[in-house]
Structure formats: C-alpha cells, structure tokens
Design a protein around this motif. Structure first.
Motif, PDB file in Angstrom:
ATOM      1  N   CYS A  52       0.836  -1.200   0.000  1.00  0.00           N
ATOM      2  CA  CYS A  52       0.000   0.000   0.000  1.00  0.00           C
ATOM      3  C   CYS A  52       0.870   1.249   0.000  1.00  0.00           C
ATOM      4  CB  CYS A  52      -0.908   0.031   1.233  1.00  0.00           C
ATOM      5  SG  CYS A  52      -2.206  -1.211   1.198  1.00  0.00           S
ATOM      6  N   THR A  53       0.500   2.227  -0.777  1.00  0.00           N
ATOM      7  CA  THR A  53       1.249   3.484  -0.829  1.00  0.00           C
ATOM      8  C   THR A  53       0.359   4.669  -0.488  1.00  0.00           C
ATOM      9  OG1 THR A  53       0.796   3.666  -3.191  1.00  0.00           O
ATOM     10  CG2 THR A  53       2.871   2.623  -2.547  1.00  0.00           C
ATOM     11  N   LYS A  54      -0.872   4.368  -0.060  1.00  0.00           N
ATOM     12  CA  LYS A  54      -1.805   5.431   0.274  1.00  0.00           C
ATOM     13  C   LYS A  54      -1.398   6.101   1.589  1.00  0.00           C
ATOM     14  CE  LYS A  54      -6.671   6.287   1.333  1.00  0.00           C
ATOM     15  NZ  LYS A  54      -7.987   5.670   1.512  1.00  0.00           N
ATOM     16  N   TYR A  55      -1.223   7.403   1.546  1.00  0.00           N
ATOM     17  CA  TYR A  55      -0.841   8.152   2.732  1.00  0.00           C
ATOM     18  C   TYR A  55      -2.069   8.780   3.371  1.00  0.00           C
ATOM     19  CZ  TYR A  55       4.150   7.783   1.844  1.00  0.00           C
ATOM     20  OH  TYR A  55       5.415   7.311   1.678  1.00  0.00           O
ATOM     21  N   MET A  56      -2.042   8.919   4.689  1.00  0.00           N
ATOM     22  CA  MET A  56      -3.097   9.627   5.392  1.00  0.00           C
ATOM     23  C   MET A  56      -3.058  11.099   4.997  1.00  0.00           C
ATOM     24  SD  MET A  56      -3.065   8.499   9.369  1.00  0.00           S
ATOM     25  CE  MET A  56      -3.711   6.949   9.955  1.00  0.00           C
ATOM     26  N   SER A  57      -4.207  11.732   4.995  1.00  0.00           N
ATOM     27  CA  SER A  57      -4.241  13.176   4.826  1.00  0.00           C
ATOM     28  C   SER A  57      -3.641  13.829   6.066  1.00  0.00           C
ATOM     29  CB  SER A  57      -5.681  13.658   4.644  1.00  0.00           C
ATOM     30  OG  SER A  57      -6.419  13.466   5.846  1.00  0.00           O
ATOM     31  N   GLN A  58      -3.215  15.070   5.949  1.00  0.00           N
ATOM     32  CA  GLN A  58      -2.645  15.782   7.086  1.00  0.00           C
ATOM     33  C   GLN A  58      -3.641  15.863   8.231  1.00  0.00           C
ATOM     34  OE1 GLN A  58       0.546  16.666   7.139  1.00  0.00           O
ATOM     35  NE2 GLN A  58       0.356  17.353   9.250  1.00  0.00           N
ATOM     36  N   GLN A  59      -4.897  16.142   7.908  1.00  0.00           N
ATOM     37  CA  GLN A  59      -5.921  16.231   8.941  1.00  0.00           C
ATOM     38  C   GLN A  59      -6.098  14.901   9.652  1.00  0.00           C
ATOM     39  OE1 GLN A  59      -9.769  17.536   7.584  1.00  0.00           O
ATOM     40  NE2 GLN A  59     -10.762  17.138   9.548  1.00  0.00           N
ATOM     41  N   ARG A  60      -6.091  13.808   8.894  1.00  0.00           N
ATOM     42  CA  ARG A  60      -6.262  12.481   9.486  1.00  0.00           C
ATOM     43  C   ARG A  60      -5.080  12.129  10.377  1.00  0.00           C
ATOM     44  NH1 ARG A  60      -9.267   9.099  12.037  1.00  0.00           N
ATOM     45  NH2 ARG A  60      -8.920   6.919  11.548  1.00  0.00           N
ATOM     46  N   LYS A  61      -3.875  12.508   9.971  1.00  0.00           N
ATOM     47  CA  LYS A  61      -2.705  12.258  10.813  1.00  0.00           C
ATOM     48  C   LYS A  61      -2.843  12.980  12.154  1.00  0.00           C
ATOM     49  CE  LYS A  61       0.807  11.551   7.224  1.00  0.00           C
ATOM     50  NZ  LYS A  61       2.072  12.067   6.652  1.00  0.00           N
ATOM     51  N   GLU A  62      -3.241  14.250  12.091  1.00  0.00           N
ATOM     52  CA  GLU A  62      -3.381  15.026  13.323  1.00  0.00           C
ATOM     53  C   GLU A  62      -4.469  14.428  14.215  1.00  0.00           C
ATOM     54  OE1 GLU A  62      -4.025  19.018  12.060  1.00  0.00           O
ATOM     55  OE2 GLU A  62      -1.987  19.250  11.271  1.00  0.00           O
ATOM     56  N   GLU A  63      -5.580  14.009  13.625  1.00  0.00           N
ATOM     57  CA  GLU A  63      -6.646  13.383  14.401  1.00  0.00           C
ATOM     58  C   GLU A  63      -6.166  12.094  15.063  1.00  0.00           C
ATOM     59  OE1 GLU A  63      -9.688  12.833  11.528  1.00  0.00           O
ATOM     60  OE2 GLU A  63     -10.437  14.904  11.659  1.00  0.00           O
ATOM     61  N   SER A  64      -5.386  11.305  14.331  1.00  0.00           N
ATOM     62  CA  SER A  64      -4.897  10.019  14.863  1.00  0.00           C
ATOM     63  C   SER A  64      -3.945  10.231  16.026  1.00  0.00           C
ATOM     64  CB  SER A  64      -4.212   9.230  13.745  1.00  0.00           C
ATOM     65  OG  SER A  64      -5.125   8.906  12.728  1.00  0.00           O
ATOM     66  N   TRP A  65      -3.040  11.201  15.894  1.00  0.00           N
ATOM     67  CA  TRP A  65      -2.106  11.479  16.994  1.00  0.00           C
ATOM     68  C   TRP A  65      -2.844  12.035  18.209  1.00  0.00           C
ATOM     69  CZ3 TRP A  65       2.441   9.624  17.965  1.00  0.00           C
ATOM     70  CH2 TRP A  65       3.252   9.176  16.920  1.00  0.00           C
ATOM     71  N   ASN A  66      -3.808  12.909  17.975  1.00  0.00           N
ATOM     72  CA  ASN A  66      -4.582  13.437  19.103  1.00  0.00           C
ATOM     73  C   ASN A  66      -5.338  12.324  19.813  1.00  0.00           C
ATOM     74  OD1 ASN A  66      -4.291  16.330  19.518  1.00  0.00           O
ATOM     75  ND2 ASN A  66      -5.093  16.591  17.450  1.00  0.00           N
ATOM     76  N   TYR A  67      -5.895  11.391  19.041  1.00  0.00           N
ATOM     77  CA  TYR A  67      -6.599  10.255  19.630  1.00  0.00           C
ATOM     78  C   TYR A  67      -5.646   9.424  20.485  1.00  0.00           C
ATOM     79  CZ  TYR A  67      -9.663   6.194  20.021  1.00  0.00           C
ATOM     80  OH  TYR A  67     -10.426   5.177  20.505  1.00  0.00           O
ATOM     81  N   PHE A  68      -4.443   9.191  19.975  1.00  0.00           N
ATOM     82  CA  PHE A  68      -3.444   8.415  20.715  1.00  0.00           C
ATOM     83  C   PHE A  68      -3.112   9.098  22.042  1.00  0.00           C
ATOM     84  CE2 PHE A  68       1.023   7.715  21.828  1.00  0.00           C
ATOM     85  CZ  PHE A  68       1.060   6.336  21.928  1.00  0.00           C
ATOM     86  N   PHE A  69      -2.834  10.390  22.002  1.00  0.00           N
ATOM     87  CA  PHE A  69      -2.488  11.101  23.235  1.00  0.00           C
ATOM     88  C   PHE A  69      -3.678  11.172  24.183  1.00  0.00           C
ATOM     89  CE2 PHE A  69       0.943  13.092  20.554  1.00  0.00           C
ATOM     90  CZ  PHE A  69       1.994  12.515  21.252  1.00  0.00           C
ATOM     91  N   ASP A  70      -4.881  11.357  23.657  1.00  0.00           N
ATOM     92  CA  ASP A  70      -6.068  11.380  24.522  1.00  0.00           C
ATOM     93  C   ASP A  70      -6.273  10.042  25.219  1.00  0.00           C
ATOM     94  OD1 ASP A  70      -6.562  13.982  23.751  1.00  0.00           O
ATOM     95  OD2 ASP A  70      -8.141  13.466  22.315  1.00  0.00           O
ATOM     96  N   GLU A  71      -5.881   8.969  24.553  1.00  0.00           N
ATOM     97  CA  GLU A  71      -6.093   7.635  25.110  1.00  0.00           C
ATOM     98  C   GLU A  71      -5.095   7.296  26.212  1.00  0.00           C
ATOM     99  OE1 GLU A  71      -7.695   4.090  25.982  1.00  0.00           O
ATOM    100  OE2 GLU A  71      -8.565   5.649  24.721  1.00  0.00           O
TER     101      GLU A  71
END
Length: 199
Positions: free
Chosen positions: A75-94
């Motif tokens: 797979c070469t599909k990259y996350m969008s910038q917004q999705r990356k930020e959401e994912s990191w925020n979710y990780f830190f919130d957890e």
C-alpha cells in the motif's frame, strides 16, 4: 479503530488474589465498599500491560502515518494531514492525562498540541520499540506511579535520520478510572546496540 482503548485499565482485579482493589471517598463518614464505585489502583502488572499496549498502538499508528495502511506491504496510500493530526490526538487522549507535559532531551517542555505538530510536520519514518520496563515505584496508595523504561527510537527529524536508545521517565496517575501518563521525560539518546552472534 485498532487502538486498544487502554486495555490495561479495563479491570480492577488485584494481581495477587483476584480480590477487588478499592479506594472509597466519602468525606469523614464511612461508605459501604459494596455500594460505592471502586477506584482502580495502579499495580506493576497493569503498568507493564499499559506500556505494552501503548507501544503496540504506537507501532500501528506510525505504520499508517509512515505511509503503509494496515498489514498491506504494497500500500502506498498516505493519510491526509488532517487524518494524521486526528490520529495522533486520539493516541495522546487515550494514553495521556489532559494537560500533560513531555520534556525533550534538551530539557524543553512540550504539550500535546506541539507534539502533534512535531509528529505530523517535522518527524517522519518513525519506529519506536519498547525494550524494557526498568523501574516501577507505586505511590499514594496505588493512585500514582513513577516509571522508568527503555525504548529504541528511530525517526527522521527535518530530513536528518536519528537512531537512539533512550530512557524515559514518566509519572502515571489514575484519571477518570483509567491509567494516564501525566508527565514524561526523555533522556538524551545513545547508540542502539548492534546484534551479535552471542545476543
């Protein structure tokens, strides 16, 4: 989502004899423990499980933000910038307490907003591995712990490759019924030992 949702903090069973650990708050009057909502306590086993879950989730997150989705090696599909930020925020919130402080090896503090920006703009090709949990000190009758652990951290920071073995010290607390990191401090890295035939 594949995030573990803090599996280490999902039960309140004691590690030794499967009795329920409780801390009951009720001012100066006694409260029947059977009627009061129990507050989960920190134990060494729960802390080790949390760190293991956290690094497994971190591996999945960095695999996706590095450009590979799921287990698909092609797979070469990259996350969008917004999705990356959401994912990191979710990780830190957890895994982290709201308002936590993360101290870099330079001694400079950084908070969640700055970390998310750093991990989505300045750092790429992350690969973090939990090597060992070195020390756990339980304080405040099981409501707080100071933990030292070792991790291997490989990443590219502003196009400069880094490969460090580092020791991380953190303070963990019980927050809203689950384990959360309130403070984390990373030491300066040292070279990661190379494997030998005797390793």
């Amino acid at each position: 989502s594949d995030i573990h949702m803090n599996d280490a903090a999902s039960t309140i069973w004691d590690d030794q004899d499967d009795d329920i650990d409780t801390v009951v708050s009720g001012g100066n009057h006694e409260v029947d423990a059977a009627e009061a909502a129990p507050v989960q306590l920190l134990t060494k086993n729960r802390i080790r499980a949390l760190l293991s879950d956290m690094y497994e989730d971190l591996a999945q997150l960095t695999e996706r933000t590095n450009g590979k989705v799921g287990a698909c090696k092609d797979c070469t599909k990259y996350m969008s910038q917004q999705r990356k930020e959401e994912s990191w925020n979710y990780f830190f919130d957890e895994y982290y307490k709201p308002g936590f402080v993360w101290i870099r090896s330079s001694g400079n503090p950084i908070h969640q907003e700055g970390l998310v920006k750093m991990f989505t703009h300045d750092i790429s090709q992350l690969n973090f591995i939990l090597v060992s949990v070195d020390s756990i000190r339980i304080l405040a009758a099981g409501l707080v712990a100071v933990v030292d652990y070792t991790a291997d951290q490989r990443f590219t920071y502003k196009n400069i490759a880094n490969e460090d073995r580092t020791v991380v010290s953190c303070v963990m607390e019980i927050v809203d019924g689950k384990i959360a990191i309130a403070h984390e401090h990373r030491t300066a890295g040292r070279p990661i030992p190379k494997a030998t035939r005797w390793s």
